[in-house]
Design a protein around this motif. Structure first.
Motif, PDB file in Angstrom:
ATOM      1  N   ARG A  31      51.081  31.117  31.119  1.00 37.59           N
ATOM      2  CA  ARG A  31      51.863  32.295  30.739  1.00 37.59           C
ATOM      3  C   ARG A  31      52.161  33.207  31.920  1.00 37.59           C
ATOM      4  NH1 ARG A  31      51.297  32.788  24.967  1.00 37.59           N
ATOM      5  NH2 ARG A  31      49.572  31.537  24.184  1.00 37.59           N
ATOM      6  N   GLY A  32      52.154  32.656  33.154  1.00 36.37           N
ATOM      7  CA  GLY A  32      52.483  33.459  34.330  1.00 36.37           C
ATOM      8  C   GLY A  32      51.348  34.337  34.807  1.00 36.37           C
ATOM      9  N   ASN A  33      50.132  34.138  34.270  1.00 36.96           N
ATOM     10  CA  ASN A  33      48.998  34.947  34.685  1.00 36.96           C
ATOM     11  C   ASN A  33      48.456  34.486  36.028  1.00 36.96           C
ATOM     12  OD1 ASN A  33      49.032  36.465  32.291  1.00 36.96           O
ATOM     13  ND2 ASN A  33      47.812  34.926  31.225  1.00 36.96           N
ATOM     14  N   PHE A  34      47.655  35.356  36.665  1.00 34.49           N
ATOM     15  CA  PHE A  34      46.990  34.999  37.902  1.00 34.49           C
ATOM     16  C   PHE A  34      45.513  34.786  37.635  1.00 34.49           C
ATOM     17  CE2 PHE A  34      50.684  37.324  39.720  1.00 34.49           C
ATOM     18  CZ  PHE A  34      51.167  36.296  40.506  1.00 34.49           C
ATOM     19  N   TRP A  35      44.896  33.911  38.447  1.00 34.92           N
ATOM     20  CA  TRP A  35      43.488  33.595  38.307  1.00 34.92           C
ATOM     21  C   TRP A  35      42.717  34.379  39.356  1.00 34.92           C
ATOM     22  CZ3 TRP A  35      40.885  31.129  34.631  1.00 34.92           C
ATOM     23  CH2 TRP A  35      39.567  30.749  34.889  1.00 34.92           C
ATOM     24  N   GLN A  36      41.885  35.324  38.910  1.00 31.65           N
ATOM     25  CA  GLN A  36      41.103  36.160  39.815  1.00 31.65           C
ATOM     26  C   GLN A  36      39.882  35.405  40.308  1.00 31.65           C
ATOM     27  OE1 GLN A  36      39.046  39.329  37.903  1.00 31.65           O
ATOM     28  NE2 GLN A  36      38.267  40.224  39.785  1.00 31.65           N
ATOM     29  N   SER A  37      39.676  35.396  41.637  1.00 31.38           N
ATOM     30  CA  SER A  37      38.549  34.658  42.183  1.00 31.38           C
ATOM     31  C   SER A  37      38.050  35.307  43.465  1.00 31.38           C
ATOM     32  CB  SER A  37      38.952  33.202  42.467  1.00 31.38           C
ATOM     33  OG  SER A  37      37.863  32.457  42.958  1.00 31.38           O
ATOM     34  N   GLN A  38      36.741  35.581  43.534  1.00 34.22           N
ATOM     35  CA  GLN A  38      36.148  36.133  44.739  1.00 34.22           C
ATOM     36  C   GLN A  38      35.874  35.017  45.742  1.00 34.22           C
ATOM     37  OE1 GLN A  38      32.640  38.227  43.453  1.00 34.22           O
ATOM     38  NE2 GLN A  38      33.794  39.875  42.455  1.00 34.22           N
ATOM     39  N   ALA A  39      35.979  35.348  47.014  1.00 33.64           N
ATOM     40  CA  ALA A  39      35.807  34.360  48.078  1.00 33.64           C
ATOM     41  C   ALA A  39      34.425  33.725  48.035  1.00 33.64           C
ATOM     42  CB  ALA A  39      36.037  35.024  49.435  1.00 33.64           C
ATOM     43  N   GLY A  40      34.395  32.394  48.100  1.00 35.34           N
ATOM     44  CA  GLY A  40      33.150  31.662  48.226  1.00 35.34           C
ATOM     45  C   GLY A  40      32.270  31.614  46.998  1.00 35.34           C
ATOM     46  N   GLN A  41      32.788  32.056  45.835  1.00 30.62           N
ATOM     47  CA  GLN A  41      31.956  32.128  44.643  1.00 30.62           C
ATOM     48  C   GLN A  41      32.310  31.087  43.574  1.00 30.62           C
ATOM     49  OE1 GLN A  41      29.261  34.294  44.467  1.00 30.62           O
ATOM     50  NE2 GLN A  41      29.860  34.553  46.604  1.00 30.62           N
ATOM     51  N   ILE A  99      32.104  29.943  38.856  1.00 33.62           N
ATOM     52  CA  ILE A  99      30.778  29.358  39.044  1.00 33.62           C
ATOM     53  C   ILE A  99      29.713  30.432  39.305  1.00 33.62           C
ATOM     54  CG2 ILE A  99      29.424  27.654  40.284  1.00 33.62           C
ATOM     55  CD1 ILE A  99      31.790  26.468  38.738  1.00 33.62           C
ATOM     56  N   ASN A 100      29.818  31.125  40.436  1.00 33.93           N
ATOM     57  CA  ASN A 100      28.771  32.077  40.825  1.00 33.93           C
ATOM     58  C   ASN A 100      29.202  33.542  40.780  1.00 33.93           C
ATOM     59  OD1 ASN A 100      26.724  30.120  41.402  1.00 33.93           O
ATOM     60  ND2 ASN A 100      27.778  29.636  43.317  1.00 33.93           N
ATOM     61  N   GLN A 101      30.460  33.812  40.513  1.00 41.73           N
ATOM     62  CA  GLN A 101      30.948  35.196  40.487  1.00 41.73           C
ATOM     63  C   GLN A 101      30.314  35.962  39.323  1.00 41.73           C
ATOM     64  OE1 GLN A 101      35.164  35.466  41.123  1.00 41.73           O
ATOM     65  NE2 GLN A 101      35.346  37.455  40.154  1.00 41.73           N
ATOM     66  N   LEU A 102      29.953  37.211  39.575  1.00 37.09           N
ATOM     67  CA  LEU A 102      29.257  37.995  38.556  1.00 37.09           C
ATOM     68  C   LEU A 102      30.046  39.166  38.001  1.00 37.09           C
ATOM     69  CD1 LEU A 102      25.624  38.045  40.013  1.00 37.09           C
ATOM     70  CD2 LEU A 102      26.499  36.688  38.101  1.00 37.09           C
ATOM     71  N   SER A 103      31.139  39.564  38.658  1.00 34.94           N
ATOM     72  CA  SER A 103      31.913  40.702  38.150  1.00 34.94           C
ATOM     73  C   SER A 103      33.387  40.335  38.068  1.00 34.94           C
ATOM     74  CB  SER A 103      31.729  41.922  39.056  1.00 34.94           C
ATOM     75  OG  SER A 103      32.191  41.655  40.365  1.00 34.94           O
ATOM     76  N   TYR A 104      34.042  40.839  37.013  1.00 34.49           N
ATOM     77  CA  TYR A 104      35.455  40.533  36.764  1.00 34.49           C
ATOM     78  C   TYR A 104      36.175  41.781  36.271  1.00 34.49           C
ATOM     79  CZ  TYR A 104      33.874  35.699  36.951  1.00 34.49           C
ATOM     80  OH  TYR A 104      33.323  34.520  37.361  1.00 34.49           O
ATOM     81  N   ASP A 105      37.466  41.821  36.530  1.00 33.76           N
ATOM     82  CA  ASP A 105      38.278  42.906  35.992  1.00 33.76           C
ATOM     83  C   ASP A 105      38.462  42.749  34.483  1.00 33.76           C
ATOM     84  OD1 ASP A 105      38.534  43.954  38.520  1.00 33.76           O
ATOM     85  OD2 ASP A 105      40.474  42.999  38.916  1.00 33.76           O
ATOM     86  N   SER A 106      38.495  41.507  34.032  1.00 35.58           N
ATOM     87  CA  SER A 106      38.718  41.241  32.608  1.00 35.58           C
ATOM     88  C   SER A 106      37.399  41.165  31.853  1.00 35.58           C
ATOM     89  CB  SER A 106      39.464  39.918  32.432  1.00 35.58           C
ATOM     90  OG  SER A 106      39.484  39.539  31.068  1.00 35.58           O
ATOM     91  N   PRO A 107      37.329  41.791  30.678  1.00 34.08           N
ATOM     92  CA  PRO A 107      36.113  41.697  29.857  1.00 34.08           C
ATOM     93  C   PRO A 107      35.966  40.335  29.189  1.00 34.08           C
ATOM     94  CG  PRO A 107      37.798  42.929  28.687  1.00 34.08           C
ATOM     95  CD  PRO A 107      38.350  42.676  30.064  1.00 34.08           C
TER      96      PRO A 107
END
Length: 252
Positions: A55-65, A146-154
Motif C-alpha cells: 500500500r505504498g508504506n515504508f518499512w522502518q528499520s534501525q541500523a544493524g538490528q 529481529i533485535n529492534q526494541l522501539s518503533y514509531d508504530s504501536p
C-alpha cells in the motif's frame, strides 16, 4: 559481512551486501535490468532507509538490528495468473523457521507476519518483471524485525521484544535462506495444494469473525479462504462470500 552460503543449492550463491541503502528491492531490480543478477542472487542491507511495504508504506528499520534483504527468483515455470503461490511459498518458509522462536506466529493476508497480542514482526513485498505474458523475474523483498526494541508504530514488534532474547543476524539469515530455498523447490515440484493448505492453516483470523472496512463501510466478516488469484474470501453476516483484492479491504 554476509558471505556466500555453502549449504544451499542456488540461493545465496551471489550475495550483494550493502552497509546502507534506500531499498534492497530497488537495488535488486536494477541488477536484474542490468543483467547482473542471476536467479538466487541476494541483496542484503545493514541499514535500509526507505524499505518498501504494501500500500505504498515504508518499512522502518534501525541500523544493524534487523534483517532486510531481497531475493532474485525466476519462476518462469509458473503462469502469471498463479503468482500468489509464490507469495504463499515464501510466507510459509519464513513462518516455518521463525515459529521456532515465536510459536504463535501467523500470516496476515497477503504477506505480513504477526504475533497476535504483540504486533507485526515482518513483511514481504514481491515485485515482478514480465516480458509480454511471460514471467521473467520476481524480486522478493523481506523485512524482519529481529533485535529492534522501539518503533514509531504501536502495531510493530520484534522477535527480541517478544522473547527477550538477542539473535545473531548472520546465523538467522543463513537459516532463513536455506528454508526459503526449500520452499521454492517445493513450489517447483508442483506441491501447490500442500503450499496453499499450509498457508491457510496459519492464516490470521481464518474462520473467526472480526471487523473489517471496505468502500468506507465497516462490517463483520469471517475469512474462509483464498481465491486462485490470491484474493481474500470473506463470509458476510448474510452468508454471502465476498471477494477482496489487496487495496479493497482493511483489517480493523
Amino acid at each position: 559481512m554476509y558471505k556466500i552460503l555453502a549449504n544451499t543449492i542456488f540461493l545465496g550463491k551471489d550475495v550483494h551486501f550493502l552497509p546502507e541503502c534506500h531499498s534492497t528491492n530497488d537495488i535488486a531490480l536494477n541488477l536484474v535490468r542490468q543483467k547482473q543478477a542471476a536467479e538466487g542472487s541476494v541483496v542484503i542491507c545493514n541499514h535500509q532507509t526507505k524499505g518498501k511495504g504494501q500500500r505504498g508504506n515504508f518499512w522502518q528499520s534501525q541500523a544493524g538490528q534487523n534483517l532486510t534483504f531481497s531475493l532474485v527468483l525466476r519462476p518462469d515455470f509458473m503462469d502469471i495468473s498463479e503468482q500468489f503461490y509464490l507469495n504463499m511459498a515464501i510466507s510459509n518458509s519464513i513462518r516455518r523457521l521463525l515459529q521456532e522462536y515465536v510459536p504463535r506466529l501467523e500470516v496476515k493476508w497477503p504477506n505480513d507476519l504477526i504475533v497476535p497480542g504483540f504486533g507485526k514482526i515482518g513483511g514481504i513485498l514481491i515485485e515482478n518483471t514480465f516480458s509480454g505474458k511471460e514471467w521473467e523475474y520476481a524480486v522478493v523483498g523481506i523485512g524482519l524485525n529481529i533485535n529492534q526494541l522501539s518503533y514509531d508504530s504501536p502495531y510493530a514488534a520484534s522477535i527480541r521484544s517478544i522473547t527477550g532474547s538477542h539473535f545473531e543476524l548472520e546465523e538467522l539469515f543463513r537459516l532463513l535462506i536455506t528454508q526459503l530455498e526449500q520452499g521454492y523447490i517445493q513450489l517447483k515440484k508442483g506441491k501447490w495444494k500442500e503450499i496453499k493448505s499450509e498457508y491457510l492453516m496459519h492464516l490470521y483470523r481464518i474462520q473467526n469473525w472480526a471487523k473489517y472496512s471496505a468502500n468506507g463501510e465497516q462490517f463483520s466478516g469471517k475469512i474462509v479462504g483464498i481465491s486462485a488469484q490470491g484474493k481474500l474470501e470473506v463470509e458476510l453476516g448474510n452468508g454471502e462470500i465476498a471477494i477482496f483484492g489487496l487495496k479493497e479491504i482493511l483489517f480493523l
